[in-house]
Design an enzyme around this catalytic site. Sequence first.
Site, PDB file in Angstrom:
ATOM      1  N   GLY A  11      -6.891   4.189 -15.019  1.00  0.00           N
ATOM      2  CA  GLY A  11      -6.501   3.395 -14.409  1.00  0.00           C
ATOM      3  C   GLY A  11      -6.135   2.084 -15.554  1.00  0.00           C
ATOM      4  CG  MET A  12      -2.896  -1.682 -15.610  1.00  0.00           C
ATOM      5  SD  MET A  12      -1.442  -2.336 -15.648  1.00  0.00           S
ATOM      6  CE  MET A  12      -2.243  -3.313 -13.948  1.00  0.00           C
ATOM      7  CG  ASP A  37     -11.374  12.249  -4.298  1.00  0.00           C
ATOM      8  OD1 ASP A  37     -11.028  11.176  -4.178  1.00  0.00           O
ATOM      9  OD2 ASP A  37     -10.587  13.383  -3.659  1.00  0.00           O
ATOM     10  CB  THR A  63      -2.861   0.547  -6.922  1.00  0.00           C
ATOM     11  OG1 THR A  63      -2.662   1.238  -7.482  1.00  0.00           O
ATOM     12  CG2 THR A  63      -4.614   0.148  -6.944  1.00  0.00           C
ATOM     13  CB  THR A 102      -6.077  -7.305  -4.104  1.00  0.00           C
ATOM     14  OG1 THR A 102      -4.091  -8.082  -3.443  1.00  0.00           O
ATOM     15  CG2 THR A 102      -5.923  -6.540  -2.326  1.00  0.00           C
ATOM     16  CE1 TYR A 126      -4.158  -2.915  -2.629  1.00  0.00           C
ATOM     17  CE2 TYR A 126      -3.492  -4.318  -2.751  1.00  0.00           C
ATOM     18  CZ  TYR A 126      -3.856  -3.296  -3.204  1.00  0.00           C
ATOM     19  OH  TYR A 126      -4.731  -3.520  -4.692  1.00  0.00           O
ATOM     20  CE  LYS A 130      -8.655  -2.541  -3.253  1.00  0.00           C
ATOM     21  NZ  LYS A 130      -9.158  -1.911  -3.939  1.00  0.00           N
ATOM     22  CD1 TRP A 151      -0.202 -11.042  -7.241  1.00  0.00           C
ATOM     23  CD2 TRP A 151       1.694 -13.033  -8.734  1.00  0.00           C
ATOM     24  NE1 TRP A 151       0.838 -11.924  -6.736  1.00  0.00           N
ATOM     25  CE2 TRP A 151       1.919 -12.813  -7.410  1.00  0.00           C
ATOM     26  CE3 TRP A 151       1.962 -13.223  -9.281  1.00  0.00           C
ATOM     27  CZ2 TRP A 151       2.797 -13.955  -6.819  1.00  0.00           C
ATOM     28  CZ3 TRP A 151       2.501 -13.778  -8.790  1.00  0.00           C
ATOM     29  CH2 TRP A 151       3.844 -14.485  -7.923  1.00  0.00           C
TER      30      TRP A 151
HETATM   31  N1  NAP Z   1      -2.474  -3.732  -9.664  1.00  0.00           N
HETATM   32  C1  NAP Z   1      -2.444  -5.230  -9.446  1.00  0.00           C
HETATM   33  O1  NAP Z   1      -1.982  -6.566  -9.185  1.00  0.00           O
HETATM   34  C2  NAP Z   1      -4.519  -5.744  -8.586  1.00  0.00           C
HETATM   35  C3  NAP Z   1      -4.169  -7.015  -8.497  1.00  0.00           C
HETATM   36  C4  NAP Z   1      -4.967  -7.327  -7.065  1.00  0.00           C
HETATM   37  C5  NAP Z   1      -6.777  -6.210  -7.283  1.00  0.00           C
HETATM   38  N2  NAP Z   1      -6.704  -5.018  -7.566  1.00  0.00           N
HETATM   39  C6  NAP Z   1      -7.058  -4.420  -7.529  1.00  0.00           C
HETATM   40  O2  NAP Z   1      -7.335  -3.674  -9.119  1.00  0.00           O
HETATM   41  C7  NAP Z   1      -8.137  -2.213  -8.807  1.00  0.00           C
HETATM   42  C8  NAP Z   1      -7.620  -2.039 -10.032  1.00  0.00           C
HETATM   43  O3  NAP Z   1      -6.113  -1.722  -9.815  1.00  0.00           O
HETATM   44  P1  NAP Z   1      -5.433  -1.299 -10.736  1.00  0.00           P
HETATM   45  O4  NAP Z   1      -3.653  -1.837 -10.816  1.00  0.00           O
HETATM   46  O5  NAP Z   1      -5.947  -0.708 -12.399  1.00  0.00           O
HETATM   47  O6  NAP Z   1      -4.698   0.180 -10.688  1.00  0.00           O
HETATM   48  P2  NAP Z   1      -4.516   1.685 -10.585  1.00  0.00           P
HETATM   49  O7  NAP Z   1      -3.919   1.432 -12.306  1.00  0.00           O
HETATM   50  O8  NAP Z   1      -3.547   2.718 -10.043  1.00  0.00           O
HETATM   51  O9  NAP Z   1      -5.741   2.050 -10.668  1.00  0.00           O
HETATM   52  C9  NAP Z   1      -6.347   2.956 -10.147  1.00  0.00           C
HETATM   53  C10 NAP Z   1      -7.020   4.255 -10.503  1.00  0.00           C
HETATM   54  O10 NAP Z   1      -8.217   4.866  -9.279  1.00  0.00           O
HETATM   55  C11 NAP Z   1      -7.282   6.028  -9.076  1.00  0.00           C
HETATM   56  N3  NAP Z   1      -7.300   6.305  -7.994  1.00  0.00           N
HETATM   57  C12 NAP Z   1      -6.742   6.906  -6.909  1.00  0.00           C
HETATM   58  N4  NAP Z   1      -6.893   7.441  -6.151  1.00  0.00           N
HETATM   59  C13 NAP Z   1      -8.436   7.949  -6.446  1.00  0.00           C
HETATM   60  C14 NAP Z   1      -9.556   8.496  -5.807  1.00  0.00           C
HETATM   61  N5  NAP Z   1      -9.442   9.204  -4.448  1.00  0.00           N
HETATM   62  N6  NAP Z   1     -10.555   9.612  -6.352  1.00  0.00           N
HETATM   63  C15 NAP Z   1     -10.974   8.938  -7.762  1.00  0.00           C
HETATM   64  N7  NAP Z   1     -10.310   8.568  -8.137  1.00  0.00           N
HETATM   65  C16 NAP Z   1      -9.177   7.453  -7.416  1.00  0.00           C
HETATM   66  C17 NAP Z   1      -5.716   6.181  -9.361  1.00  0.00           C
HETATM   67  O11 NAP Z   1      -5.418   7.683 -10.312  1.00  0.00           O
HETATM   68  P3  NAP Z   1      -4.200   7.808  -9.934  1.00  0.00           P
HETATM   69  O12 NAP Z   1      -3.393   7.050 -11.010  1.00  0.00           O
HETATM   70  O13 NAP Z   1      -4.536   9.192 -10.650  1.00  0.00           O
HETATM   71  O14 NAP Z   1      -3.889   7.688  -8.807  1.00  0.00           O
HETATM   72  C18 NAP Z   1      -5.849   5.255 -10.861  1.00  0.00           C
HETATM   73  O15 NAP Z   1      -6.134   6.062 -11.891  1.00  0.00           O
HETATM   74  C19 NAP Z   1      -8.187  -1.411  -7.595  1.00  0.00           C
HETATM   75  O16 NAP Z   1      -8.870  -1.792  -6.654  1.00  0.00           O
HETATM   76  C20 NAP Z   1      -6.728  -2.818  -7.368  1.00  0.00           C
HETATM   77  O17 NAP Z   1      -6.936  -2.503  -5.580  1.00  0.00           O
HETATM   78  C21 NAP Z   1      -5.264  -5.010  -8.797  1.00  0.00           C
END
Ligand code: NAP
Length: 277
Positions: A11-12, A37, A63, A102, A126, A130, A151
């Site tokens: 993921g990002m 998974d 997400t 989050t 969402y 979380k 963000w």
């Molecule tokens: N992005 C934001 O603005 C933000 C803000 C606050 C908090 N957060 C939190 O920060 C964390 C990282 O976010 P991110 O932005 O890096 O999100 P992301 O890019 O969507 O990364 C999440 C990763 O989890 C994987 N995933 C989804 N379902 C899964 C499963 N069942 N088993 C294993 N892996 C799975 C996804 O794979 P696929 O891509 O194949 O689905 C993706 O690689 C998350 O906990 C998110 O809630 C994010």
Amino acid sequence: MVKLLICGASGMLGQDVVRAAELAGHEVVTTGRNSLDVTDSEAVALTVERERPEAVVNCAAYTDVDGSEREREDAMRVNAGGARNVAAAAAGVGASVLYLSTDYVFDGSKDAPYVESDEPNPLGSYGASKLAGESETAAMNPRHHVVRTSWLFGTGGRNFVETMIKVGAREREVTVVCDQVGSPTYTAHLADGIVRLVGTDAYGLHHMSAGGHCSWYDFAVAIFDRAKLSCEVLSTTTDALGRAAPRPRCSVLETERDDAIYLPEWRTGLDDYLAER
Ligand SMILES: NC(=O)c1ccc[n+]([C@@H]2O[C@H](COP(=O)([O-])OP(=O)(O)OC[C@H]3O[C@@H](n4cnc5c(N)ncnc54)[C@H](OP(=O)(O)O)[C@@H]3O)[C@@H](O)[C@H]2O)c1
């Protein structure tokens, strides 16, 4: 140096956590959705037992904020059920667990930044999933770090900065909401903070976002300014945009912890991101 197992490593944020952990000299085991998974409790337990890490960082998540309104059960299954599986498996081998959460656990009605002791009240599915993940993590593993952030933007995924740069190169104007305020956080900066935290016994809840705050409108203006794009930013409101999921109006996170880890200001994050991309 510790052995870290990272879930959601593709993921990002996950990609930057892997990079930061390796740079810090930790032994890193990565798992992505294809290899592990997090909703499969047996697979999670087997992997953690095989690898026997000292800490597990759970970056895996559902997400899609608007998608969570349609797919509430999917969001819960990954963000709460997955969190439970990962935290329990880590506890089973005596490892700590770090769960990402989050600013969307808050309703945004407070007139000041949110600190760890503020009562959460998620507006959408969402945020609710979380918050449930936070509780599951804490219930299953006493040695837990729950890190709330906000963000995110980073080189490893789709994000607001990249969207604005693409639109800004193509269009003369773009419309952005001006009535949601938060702290845009660069994932490389957050990853450094996570890696600093993970080996410590500063357990419990941590708010960890970039310093300062802005609206999405202000953020877009700053992006065009720094990227030298002459695209005009027009402002709109959350209500006018009519997204599926409600979002908090003001979800700035601050920390009240003595042992807090502070991240650089969001403008520094933007500059570092633009230099890196
Ligand atoms: N992005 C934001 O603005 C933000 C803000 C606050 C908090 N957060 C939190 O920060 C964390 C990282 O976010 P991110 O932005 O890096 O999100 P992301 O890019 O969507 O990364 C999440 C990763 O989890 C994987 N995933 C989804 N379902 C899964 C499963 N069942 N088993 C294993 N892996 C799975 C996804 O794979 P696929 O891509 O194949 O689905 C993706 O690689 C998350 O906990 C998110 O809630 C994010």
